[in-house]
Scaffold this active site. Structure first.
Site, PDB file in Angstrom:
ATOM      1  N   TYR A 126       0.854  -1.195   0.000  1.00  0.00           N
ATOM      2  CA  TYR A 126       0.000   0.000   0.000  1.00  0.00           C
ATOM      3  C   TYR A 126       0.886   1.239   0.000  1.00  0.00           C
ATOM      4  O   TYR A 126       1.830   1.337   0.802  1.00  0.00           O
ATOM      5  CB  TYR A 126      -0.894   0.026   1.253  1.00  0.00           C
ATOM      6  CG  TYR A 126      -1.616   1.345   1.414  1.00  0.00           C
ATOM      7  CD1 TYR A 126      -2.893   1.515   0.894  1.00  0.00           C
ATOM      8  CD2 TYR A 126      -0.998   2.433   2.029  1.00  0.00           C
ATOM      9  CE1 TYR A 126      -3.540   2.731   0.997  1.00  0.00           C
ATOM     10  CE2 TYR A 126      -1.639   3.658   2.132  1.00  0.00           C
ATOM     11  CZ  TYR A 126      -2.909   3.799   1.616  1.00  0.00           C
ATOM     12  OH  TYR A 126      -3.538   5.007   1.698  1.00  0.00           O
ATOM     13  N   GLU A 214      -3.763   7.486  -3.958  1.00  0.00           N
ATOM     14  CA  GLU A 214      -3.483   6.202  -3.320  1.00  0.00           C
ATOM     15  C   GLU A 214      -3.233   5.122  -4.372  1.00  0.00           C
ATOM     16  O   GLU A 214      -3.919   5.088  -5.380  1.00  0.00           O
ATOM     17  CB  GLU A 214      -4.738   5.862  -2.510  1.00  0.00           C
ATOM     18  CG  GLU A 214      -4.641   4.733  -1.567  1.00  0.00           C
ATOM     19  CD  GLU A 214      -5.965   4.571  -0.816  1.00  0.00           C
ATOM     20  OE1 GLU A 214      -6.020   4.973   0.350  1.00  0.00           O
ATOM     21  OE2 GLU A 214      -6.936   4.056  -1.408  1.00  0.00           O
TER      22      GLU A 214
END
Ligand code: ADP
Ligand code: MG
Length: 405
Positions: A126, A214
């Site tokens: 991530y 993101e």
């Protein structure tokens, strides 16, 4: 303002990030064609909606809602290996609304699919950038355990999320990117590949005035490639005027129709879950009004700032929007007449009230310039308005009215 995954990936790619090959389609036939164009190799069919959590979502009407812990039969991201499957799954995806943790219970209609070359995933990471309001600067977050369970990692093992602040004047420094790449366990020539993606993320975030950017997951493939497999972006709407390219990516079909209508009238409007409509001038006063409604046991139906320099047209449109919402059981108009004078606002309210009718009780609290004239206008209008001098009285009256007391 949010954009779709495929658009976010285009921005990342333009900034130097590696992404898998993909084609955006809007019909099952086009999906099959894209599958062929990508060489007939395995693909992942991905629903393009503004909400995340698609992989774990389900299609309402096609299948039952999965029980907690149960795996979804078909989510909004599906790995497929042949033409027939692609045609069948694309048909379902484009027919039924997709429900995820981030959509409403009704789900979101899917009008576009991204047909993406499937990656042979070795591990999922991530990385994301947001504005850290406490620190007053952007922060790069990274976690070696990325993928669809990142929320659980963040909730149960927050220490696994690495945080690095990014100075807005300079952006992410190459040495910071390298440090993060090492911390994420990259070695050999993968370090440079990961760095490139991190730098691209920082560039897009700062250059395009994002409030969130993101990549989840950032993957390492079995072949040793490092790719941005999914991307999500949100932009600061106050900065959109600087970015016609981002404005052009707006997909109004993904947005709340009432909020679109309000934004056309230059109103700052956010729909909430309660039943007391609020019409207020100034964001601070709007926040204060919501607080005091809650303090007295009510629930605001919306945040609405008609602006310090509110016009009669803006005020009437705001009023029509609130009156048109069936959830609204009472309305509180809280205006401080500064740039906008109270009499002007009162006239606008009377006009709008006569046009649309007062279907629910309306409490009005006016203060400031020309307040006496404003109150006089309301009084003489013959409309059934409850007036209040102070904020507490106004809140108590509107909360009681919404409860039917
Ligand atoms: P969401 O975050 O909305 O659930 P993602 O694009 O992150 O959607 O997809 C969910 C999961 O599906 C990813 O974590 C990854 O494991 C898998 N996935 C997504 N795209 C691909 C792809 N191109 N190849 C292989 N697996 C993929
Ligand atoms: Mg994802």
């Amino acid at each position: 303002m949010k954009i779709h995954e495929y658009q976010a990936k285009e921005l990342l790619q333009a900034a130097g990030a590696a992404i898998p090959e993909g084609i955006v389609v809007d019909s099952p036939a086009a999906a099959v064609e894209a599958f062929d164009q990508l060489g007939g190799n395995p693909v992942v069919l991905k629903c393009q909606i503004h909400a995340g959590g698609r992989g774990k979502g389900y299609f309402k009407g096609y299948q039952e809602k999965p029980k907690p812990g149960e795996k979804t039969k078909l989510g909004g991201v599906k790995y497929l290996t042949n033409r027939d499957e692609v045609a069948q799954v694309a048909e379902i995806m484009l027919k039924y609304p997709l429900v995820t943790l981030q959509t409403t219970e009704e789900g979101q209609k899917v009008s576009k699919l991204l047909v993406q070359a499937a990656a042979d995933i070795e591990r999922e990471i991530y990385v994301g950038m947001v504005l850290d309001r406490a620190a007053g600067m952007p922060v790069l977050m990274a976690c070696a355990e990325g993928g669809v369970d990142i929320e659980e990692v963040a909730a149960h093992s927050p220490e696994k999320i690495l945080k690095n602040f990014v100075a807005p004047e300079t952006g992410l420094h190459p040495f910071q990117a390298r440090k993060v790449a090492f911390q994420l366990g990259f070695t050999g020539d993968q370090v440079a590949k990961a760095e490139k993606i991190l730098m691209a993320l920082s560039h897009v975030f700062l250059d395009k005035d994002c409030s969130l950017a993101e990549i989840n997951p950032l993957v390492v493939t079995k072949q040793g490639d490092v790719l941005a497999l999914d991307a999500k972006m949100d932009f600061d709407e106050n900065a959109l005027f600087r970015h016609p390219d981002i404005q052009a990516m707006r997909d109004l079909s993904e947005e709340n129709p009432i909020e679109i209508r309000a934004s056309k009238a230059n109103l700052n409007f956010i729909q909430l879950d309660g039943n007391i409509g609020c019409l207020v001038n100034g964001a601070g006063l709007a926040m204060g009004t919501m607080d005091i409604i809650k303090y007295h046991g009510g629930e605001p139906a919306n945040f609405l700032d008609v602006g310090g320099g509110v016009t009669p047209e803006g005020a009437s449109e705001a009023f029509r929007i609130l009156m048109g919402d069936p959830k609204v059981k009472a309305i509180l108009v809280n205006i401080f007449g500064g740039i906008a004078k109270c009499d002007l606002i009162a006239e606008a309210l009377v006009k709008a009230g006569k046009e649309v009718g007062f279907k629910v009780p309306v409490v009005v609290r006016l203060q400031g310039t020309n307040v006496d004239k404003g109150r006089q206008i309301l009084k003489e209008s013959g409309l059934n308005v409850l007036t209040a001098d102070g904020l507490t009285e106004a809140a108590q009256k509107v909360v009681a009215a919404a409860k039917g007391q």
